[in-house]
Design a protein around this motif. Sequence first.
Motif, mmCIF file in Angstrom:
data_model
loop_
_atom_site.group_PDB
_atom_site.id
_atom_site.type_symbol
_atom_site.label_atom_id
_atom_site.label_comp_id
_atom_site.label_asym_id
_atom_site.label_seq_id
_atom_site.Cartn_x
_atom_site.Cartn_y
_atom_site.Cartn_z
ATOM 1 N N ASN A 635 0.928 -0.973 -0.813
ATOM 2 C CA ASN A 635 -0.238 -0.137 -1.101
ATOM 3 C C ASN A 635 -1.227 -1.012 -1.793
ATOM 4 O O ASN A 635 -1.831 -1.019 -2.866
ATOM 5 N N GLY A 659 3.657 4.742 1.471
ATOM 6 C CA GLY A 659 2.262 4.427 1.627
ATOM 7 C C GLY A 659 2.157 3.226 2.761
ATOM 8 O O GLY A 659 2.666 3.489 3.889
ATOM 9 N N ARG A 660 1.474 2.101 2.475
ATOM 10 C CA ARG A 660 1.366 1.146 3.568
ATOM 11 C C ARG A 660 1.979 -0.134 3.049
ATOM 12 O O ARG A 660 1.600 -0.594 2.038
ATOM 13 N N SER A 676 1.176 -4.097 9.805
ATOM 14 C CA SER A 676 1.356 -3.004 8.529
ATOM 15 C C SER A 676 2.034 -1.997 8.997
ATOM 16 O O SER A 676 1.994 -1.752 10.386
ATOM 17 N N GLU A 678 2.939 2.308 7.923
ATOM 18 C CA GLU A 678 2.620 3.253 6.929
ATOM 19 C C GLU A 678 3.273 4.651 7.116
ATOM 20 O O GLU A 678 3.969 4.983 8.186
#
Length: 940
Positions: A635, A659-660, A676, A678
């Motif tokens: 995040n 989240g990421r 990434s 998510e």
Amino acid sequence: MRKTLGLLAAAFLALLVTAGPACAGTRERLSLDAGWLFHLGDVVPPAAKGHGMSYGGAKAGNAGGAAATDYDDSGWRRLDLPHDWAVEGPFDPGENASQGYRPRGIGWYRRYLAVPPSDRGRHVELQLDAIATHSQVWVNGIVVNRNWSGYNGRNIDITPYLRYGEDVNVIAVRVDADAQEGWWYEGAGIYRHTWLVKRDALHIATDGVHADPVRQGDRWIVPVTVDVESSAKVARGAEVEVTVTDPAGRQVATGRARVQVGALESSTARLELSVRQPTLWTLQQPALYRVRSVLRDKSGELDRVDVQTGFRTVRFDADRGFFLNGEPVKLQGVAIHQDHAGVGVAVPESIWAFRLRQLKAMGVNAVRFAHNAPAAEVLDLADRLGLLVMDENRNFNPSPDYLPQLTWLVRRDRNHPSVILWSIFNEEPLQSTEVGYEMARRMVAEVKKLDTTRPVTAAMHDGLFGDVNVTQAVDVAGLNYQAWAYDRFHKAHPTQPMTSTEDTSAYMTRGAFESDRAQHVLGSYDDEPSDWGATHRKAWRAIAERPFVAGGFVWTGIDYRGEPTPFEWPSASSFFGAMDLCALPKSAFWIHQAHWVKDRLVVKVLPHWNWAGREGRPVRVMVATNAQRVRVLLNGQPVAEGDVDPIDMVTFQVPYAPGRLEAVALRGGVEVGRDSVETSGAPARLVLTPDRSALAGDGLDAVPVTVSAVDAQGRPVPTANLPVHFELQGPGAIIGLGNGDPNSHEADKGSDRSLFNGLAQVIVQARRAGQGGLTLRATAPGLQASSVVLDVTAATPPAAVPEAGPFTKIGGWRISPPQGDRPDPGTAPSYGDMNTWGWGEPPMKQDPDGPTWRIYRASFGVRADRNDGRARLVFRDISGRAEVWSEGVKLGEKTDAAPGPLSLQLPKGPAWRTLNVLVQAQAGQESGLVGRVVLEPAGP
Ligand code: GAL
């Protein structure tokens, strides 16, 4: 008048030219894939009992059962090849785990084939690219081939057996897939293409052009041999012209040679062409040259063959490994089997292209087609894509029944620049015995007769140090899973090159990151090696660190059915692949990509980031990258950072929060890229992602479409496991489905498949002569549906042999001696008499004599679709008066003695009938069955 005749003659000639056989002199290669009839299960012909049946059954053309010309196949299933019946079947725990728990069994195929009279005198070859597994082939009831492998092609000269015109031919193939040659899924049936190749009687032999460029000092030559064979009735001479064309289509060399070929003999034209400064075939730019061989005589072109080849040198060095064009190239290889999700072993070429492109994207530069020859078109693809190939023979056996399999492989494949190494076997227990050595020596000698440019190896899993062993018979020592022996072997044999021919054998389930052995799930952090193998990273390290090991072949690049090691039922396919059965990447794909790709950044963060319930607890994060260092952000906040080991990669423990999660790749402290994952919510919508948006309407082109699910915000849901239904509209069909779950028992065929860890695959194929939009729609309960339109573009399908139906000709006639009085219509030759009554086929004409009687007698089977009381028994031409009797009943008569036809309705009745035709000659006139006797279906 003269002039008129001249004009007429010219017009007639022109007609001949335009209306004659399309290309009388030149080769026609026609697809024979469409219009086969199939029966699952054996058809056992009735055992021969008694003299008549034994005598008759022993004769050419009289094969019984489903091999018989007149066998009733009216209830069989019509289908197009390639066909794998095993993949259509259910999963059955009683079947063999190694074959993916699919029933195999025995099956029959039949294909009717009309050959125009204009083909008389040409050479006609039936080519069967591969049949799993043992097979027998008949043409018109004559056995023409028996084969003991599911991986080699057959080129069968069927010219002598052919019938022309309305007298349709029948090809029958019995396939025994109970026979097994492997411990992996092998499929069942005629699973590669079939062809009918028509050529002039004097023609270039199949696989008869050998054109493999070699470098001599600083110049390149192309030694070319062209084998010419002849089925003509007299010796003929011809000229062979060979031209080499560069990738831009420019002619760069040409030469000619003469051949003289005796009737039913062969002869070889030899040429040596030299090419100045060719563009080399490299992995990055696989430049392909065309070698065209044209055979001509005074009448014009007789035959032509194009082969593709490339200019490159290959060399294995004992200290420094493999060299391509003088440059060291580490073999970043994978082994693969040949089946794919949805289609089994009947894999369309375009799906092969997809598989090989996926491998190339992974950084693979070498493929071992384990443990057998691939389809011809797969090697063409390898040439085009710039992949190196270890080309492997299936059966370790130099006996006369088996050596031709190796000969066939080398003759077929020796022009391919991609092929760098022949392999005579994989893991043979005889490998370190005198017997094994002697067998190998003979097989290597066979290869060397045909190709001296490529080394030979054998994939050994032990015995390297035995007093007598197969490394002594081959050029390159091939080691399977013997990393412990790399140094020792090199030290003991410092002049013998070596390569790993197989390594790794580590398990992974795509998209799963925690092993759960009870559920047959294996995590994807590359920490699940088999007992005999090593992790992907460990196996590669042992190779990468030793320059004298030419490279390796990961077992395997792509999952395959069968061999669900370390599990058995319900697991049905393998866990070894760097990709799953759909060729969708697992973690190992990215790890190897980071190992092998040098010319661009690779950064992939693993696992997914959907760990609801694990909040605050550490999750193992692995970053596969070829960057030096990685920073991990959760995040947006840095949570970890570390150096990357180029082989082991880098791993962190990151406390989970939704989240990421991002991996930032660093070089010299500077960001060079990032990846990434998510956290996503519940699946809300399906997504269809075709590999290509257009496909050719040639009946062959197929596209894999990836199916996935996203949440309401459009984020992929990698944990989605939900059923999806598919519908297809337009000029095509769904030919298979898969999802890469080795434990799945969902059908490969049909219109339903579940997502497995977020993904599934549908394979759609365009129809022959198809054009327009092909709409694939996917629906799942509670989710927004998705559809995609693929553009089917007009394409010229390969020329094909037209489909044909059965032609029931009544044959095998016996002819009674002449009799003065009308004989009893039930008269038959006495038991065992093969000589007093004659034998014949129409035209059967007796010389004019008195008003004598003869009986013409024949038995025949009535197909169910002709046993409806409406079919017509047609005598095309009877000379004399005639009565037609069957089973004691008079079917009809011909009262006029002048030659003419007779057509009768055949009443419903038993499937096997006997006809007695009583013909009374007219004095002074020929008599008999002059025209064919056929059973015709009732008209429409
Ligand atoms: C090897 C064999 C392969 C495959 C593999 C599984 O011994 O050559 O075909 O069975 O093991 O690890």
